[in-house]
Design an enzyme around this catalytic site. Structure first.
Site, PDB file in Angstrom:
ATOM      1  N   HIS A 104     -11.196  -3.428   2.899  1.00  0.00           N
ATOM      2  CA  HIS A 104     -11.338  -3.149   4.518  1.00  0.00           C
ATOM      3  C   HIS A 104     -12.214  -2.066   4.799  1.00  0.00           C
ATOM      4  O   HIS A 104     -12.160  -1.533   6.018  1.00  0.00           O
ATOM      5  CB  HIS A 104      -9.811  -3.048   4.788  1.00  0.00           C
ATOM      6  CG  HIS A 104      -9.222  -1.906   4.297  1.00  0.00           C
ATOM      7  ND1 HIS A 104      -8.993  -1.929   2.824  1.00  0.00           N
ATOM      8  CD2 HIS A 104      -8.623  -0.519   4.326  1.00  0.00           C
ATOM      9  CE1 HIS A 104      -8.343  -0.852   2.468  1.00  0.00           C
ATOM     10  NE2 HIS A 104      -8.202   0.257   3.567  1.00  0.00           N
ATOM     11  N   ASP A 105     -12.749  -1.150   3.852  1.00  0.00           N
ATOM     12  CA  ASP A 105     -13.490  -0.226   4.247  1.00  0.00           C
ATOM     13  C   ASP A 105     -15.016  -0.164   4.253  1.00  0.00           C
ATOM     14  O   ASP A 105     -15.763   0.865   4.097  1.00  0.00           O
ATOM     15  CB  ASP A 105     -13.009   1.078   3.233  1.00  0.00           C
ATOM     16  CG  ASP A 105     -11.615   1.447   3.602  1.00  0.00           C
ATOM     17  OD1 ASP A 105     -11.040   1.548   4.584  1.00  0.00           O
ATOM     18  OD2 ASP A 105     -10.954   1.948   2.500  1.00  0.00           O
ATOM     19  N   GLU A 136      -6.594   3.730  -5.960  1.00  0.00           N
ATOM     20  CA  GLU A 136      -7.756   3.859  -5.326  1.00  0.00           C
ATOM     21  C   GLU A 136      -8.217   5.402  -5.578  1.00  0.00           C
ATOM     22  O   GLU A 136      -7.574   6.058  -5.213  1.00  0.00           O
ATOM     23  CB  GLU A 136      -7.591   3.685  -3.836  1.00  0.00           C
ATOM     24  CG  GLU A 136      -8.940   3.773  -3.102  1.00  0.00           C
ATOM     25  CD  GLU A 136      -8.990   4.210  -1.642  1.00  0.00           C
ATOM     26  OE1 GLU A 136      -9.709   3.815  -0.829  1.00  0.00           O
ATOM     27  OE2 GLU A 136      -8.151   5.139  -1.456  1.00  0.00           O
ATOM     28  N   ASP A 196      -3.079   4.694  -2.355  1.00  0.00           N
ATOM     29  CA  ASP A 196      -4.263   5.054  -1.430  1.00  0.00           C
ATOM     30  C   ASP A 196      -4.869   6.474  -1.891  1.00  0.00           C
ATOM     31  O   ASP A 196      -3.986   7.450  -1.919  1.00  0.00           O
ATOM     32  CB  ASP A 196      -3.713   5.185   0.061  1.00  0.00           C
ATOM     33  CG  ASP A 196      -4.755   5.267   1.132  1.00  0.00           C
ATOM     34  OD1 ASP A 196      -5.557   4.615   1.029  1.00  0.00           O
ATOM     35  OD2 ASP A 196      -4.541   6.322   1.720  1.00  0.00           O
ATOM     36  N   ASP A 216       0.798  -1.285   0.026  1.00  0.00           N
ATOM     37  CA  ASP A 216      -0.058   0.043  -0.024  1.00  0.00           C
ATOM     38  C   ASP A 216       0.809   1.287  -0.096  1.00  0.00           C
ATOM     39  O   ASP A 216       1.875   1.116   0.843  1.00  0.00           O
ATOM     40  CB  ASP A 216      -0.720   0.013   1.317  1.00  0.00           C
ATOM     41  CG  ASP A 216      -2.330   0.352   1.111  1.00  0.00           C
ATOM     42  OD1 ASP A 216      -2.599   1.478   0.450  1.00  0.00           O
ATOM     43  OD2 ASP A 216      -3.153  -0.479   1.246  1.00  0.00           O
TER      44      ASP A 216
HETATM   45  C1  NOJ Z   1      -8.375   4.711   2.014  1.00  0.00           C
HETATM   46  C2  NOJ Z   1      -8.060   3.583   2.890  1.00  0.00           C
HETATM   47  O1  NOJ Z   1      -8.420   2.487   2.191  1.00  0.00           O
HETATM   48  C3  NOJ Z   1      -8.699   3.898   4.228  1.00  0.00           C
HETATM   49  O2  NOJ Z   1      -8.617   2.504   4.979  1.00  0.00           O
HETATM   50  C4  NOJ Z   1      -7.969   4.876   4.960  1.00  0.00           C
HETATM   51  O3  NOJ Z   1      -8.629   5.119   6.113  1.00  0.00           O
HETATM   52  C5  NOJ Z   1      -7.893   6.134   3.984  1.00  0.00           C
HETATM   53  N1  NOJ Z   1      -7.548   5.792   2.743  1.00  0.00           N
HETATM   54  C6  NOJ Z   1      -6.937   7.186   4.390  1.00  0.00           C
HETATM   55  O4  NOJ Z   1      -5.567   6.699   4.209  1.00  0.00           O
END
Ligand code: NOJ
Length: 561
Positions: A334-335, A256, A207, A98
């Site tokens: 994971h979000d 992302e 990210d 990441d």
């Molecule tokens: C996206 C990530 O997937 C998430 O888990 C994170 O909290 C935010 N970006 C901040 O880095």
């Protein structure tokens, strides 16, 4: 376009903290992942993406990086990383890390210098971050520079008394945003990226990529997301990274971009783009939000799953990238909540059936799949009872917001239980021994109470388990080159069915599925010459082509070409 290795990759996303603890501290680590590489290989995975493994105070589980060049002590050492990488490579597994470029931790040395006017390097590092002077109201009271709201629910500004300024943080206040207009800062980040490339990683997941540029006029607005999301200039920064670092090194780059517009797709991940190879956007991930819920609004408002919207979204991204770029396939990461609880049904009665239905409907589509850890055994949302069971920084600001909106404690807790990111971050359920075989000691977050029945060991032993279904489908992807398959969505506007026709290398496939918890009679589909390949239900019903579909019933038929 010649074929690239990553087009046929099968990616598995690992949340390092929760995958496997090797040293008995209750926290997953790199040696833990190393000890499970054979499991992943057996599953059919050839590429893994690990969540941030860098040194961090763990305000946001590692997305708040304190030292990009150091491995978090929770996860091991740099030597452990080297050995883990080498072992993965020996087994033919590639490793994506990441890359967190939008912000650092407030404990990063750059920020420590930036916020302190007496620091010897203050001059240089102050401009690595984004600062604004306070505003004052008529009574002379200090006010935020704008009313922009962070992704975790509170103001984006935090006051720094020594400089009498506010710094911008679009996530938690321990994650100050970097100033991408500063060239020296960009050069420092590029040196860091180069360092990990030289160490041998195979790619990056970038990210929060669409937030790198901000509106430097700082107009007032609430929530003001348009001032720090998808501003055109962020593409320039990504292209700079792509041309100088990503492209010359034959890496896989997954970007992302939560707010990626459909128009931007090819700019990010078209074959002639210099930014990413693939994109993750979240268009299909929240198609069940109730717009009328004022107490727990937005993604927290659980509503009815709009199946047609999911199909249209999949179709759109497949079509847009056809011959022009590359698509990714994933149910969640994971979000988001666990997919079987979110779009399927995690009650005992329908858990297995709906998990398989979700697998059938996704994993025959073209593109590169990303399986999220635990998805392959149908891990569910977690039975959190108390607010203190949660670990995610976002939960605490949002809980306050819900109560302020007038929600009761119970209503607020239910929203968290349904939608919080922590649902998808609980320890991997390896077996039915204490702590699900994840650790010898109590883990950093609660193990899901259903681990005695939902675990890897149990499903390995059952021929038709969810786990073995995943194995079968991932194998099929390779055998039939499904990454490149043509697909037709049958009756795409239907609110309950999820039907596909997919053309593989040697066979044509027809997937028929009932996405909902109620039975319904499907319009007959022409199955001449087709045989049953897989069903999550009674094989005879599939064979006899019974058109009445039970809840979550799904079938795959196939015909030789
Ligand atoms: C996206 C990530 O997937 C998430 O888990 C994170 O909290 C935010 N970006 C901040 O880095």
């Amino acid at each position: 376009m010649k074929k690239m290795w990553w087009q046929e990759a099968i990616i598995y996303q690992i949340y390092v903290r929760s995958f496997k603890d090797s040293n008995g501290d209750g926290i997953g680590d790199l040696n833990g992942i190393k000890s499970r590489l054979d499991y992943l290989q057996d599953l059919g995975v050839d590429t893994i993406w690990i969540s941030p493994h860098y040194d961090s105070p763990m305000d946001d589980n590692g997305y708040d990086v304190r030292d990009f060049y150091k491995v978090s002590e929770d996860y091991g050492t740099l030597d452990d990383f080297r050995v883990f990488l080498a072992t993965a490579h020996q087994k033919g597994i590639k490793v994506i890390i990441d890359l967190v470029l939008n912000h650092t931790s407030d404990e990063h040395p750059w920020f420590l210098a930036a916020k302190d006017p007496h620091h010897p390097e203050h001059e240089k590092y102050h401009d690595y971050y984004i600062w604004q002077p306070p505003k004052y109201d008529d009574l002379g009271q200090k006010q935020f520079p704008t009313h922009w709201i962070s992704w975790f629910g509170g103001p984006v500004w935090e006051y720094n008394p020594p400089t009498d300024e506010y710094y911008l943080h679009i996530f938690s206040k321990k994650m100050p945003d970097l100033n991408w207009r500063n060239k020296a800062m960009r050069e420092d980040l590029k040196a860091m990226i180069k360092w990990w490339i030289d160490l041998g990683v195979d790619g990056f997941r970038v990210d929060a990529s669409n937030h790198l540029e901000k509106n430097w006029d700082f107009p007032d607005a609430k929530p003001g997301y348009e001032n720090f999301s998808s501003l055109p200039k962020h593409h320039e920064y990504l292209e700079e990274l792509g041309k100088e670092l990503f492209e010359p090194n034959n890496l896989i780059i997954i970007g992302e971009s939560g707010g990626a517009t459909r128009e931007e797709a090819l700019q990010y991940a078209g074959y002639d783009s210099h930014e990413f190879n693939m994109l993750v956007q979240f268009e299909h991930c929240w198609v069940d939000c109730d717009p009328y819920n004022q107490l727990t609004p937005g993604k927290w408002a659980k509503g009815v799953v709009d199946v047609a919207r999911i199909k249209h979204s999949f179709k759109y991204w497949i079509d847009v990238f056809k011959n022009k770029g590359w698509n990714t396939l994933y149910w969640h990461n994971h979000d988001m909540p666990r997919i079987v609880s979110h779009y399927g049904n995690d009650t005992d009665q329908w858990h297995e059936k709906s998990a398989k239905m979700l697998a059938y409907t996704l994993y025959l589509l073209p593109g590169t799949p990303i399986v999220y850890y635990g998805e392959e055994i149908g891990m569910t949302n977690v039975d959190y009872e108390n607010l203190t069971d949660f670990r995610d920084v976002e939960v605490y600001t949002e809980y306050e917001n819900f109560i302020r909106n007038g929600a009761s404690h119970d209503v607020a807790m239910q929203a968290l239980r349904d939608r919080a990111r922590d649902n998808a971050r609980s320890p991997m359920q390896w077996n039915d021994s204490a702590y699900a075989g994840f650790s010898q000691v109590e883990p950093w977050m609660k193990v899901n109470g259903n681990y005695p029945s939902i675990n890897v060991k149990r499903q390995r032993a059952q021929e038709n388990s969810i786990l073995n279904t995943y194995k079968r489908l991932l194998r099929l992807r390779k055998d039939e080159s499904l990454a490149f398959a043509d697909v037709t969505f049958i009756d795409i506007d239907h609110p309950q069915s999820f039907n596909l026709k997919v053309s593989g290398k040697d066979f044509d496939y027809i997937v028929l599925a009932n996405f909902k918890s109620t039975p319904f009679t499907m319009d007959a589909v022409n199955l001449e010459g087709y045989e049953v390949f897989l069903t999550n239900s009674d094989a005879l019903r599939a064979k006899e082509r019974v058109w009445r579909f039970e809840p979550y019933e799904a079938r795959i038929y196939r015909k030789a070409k």
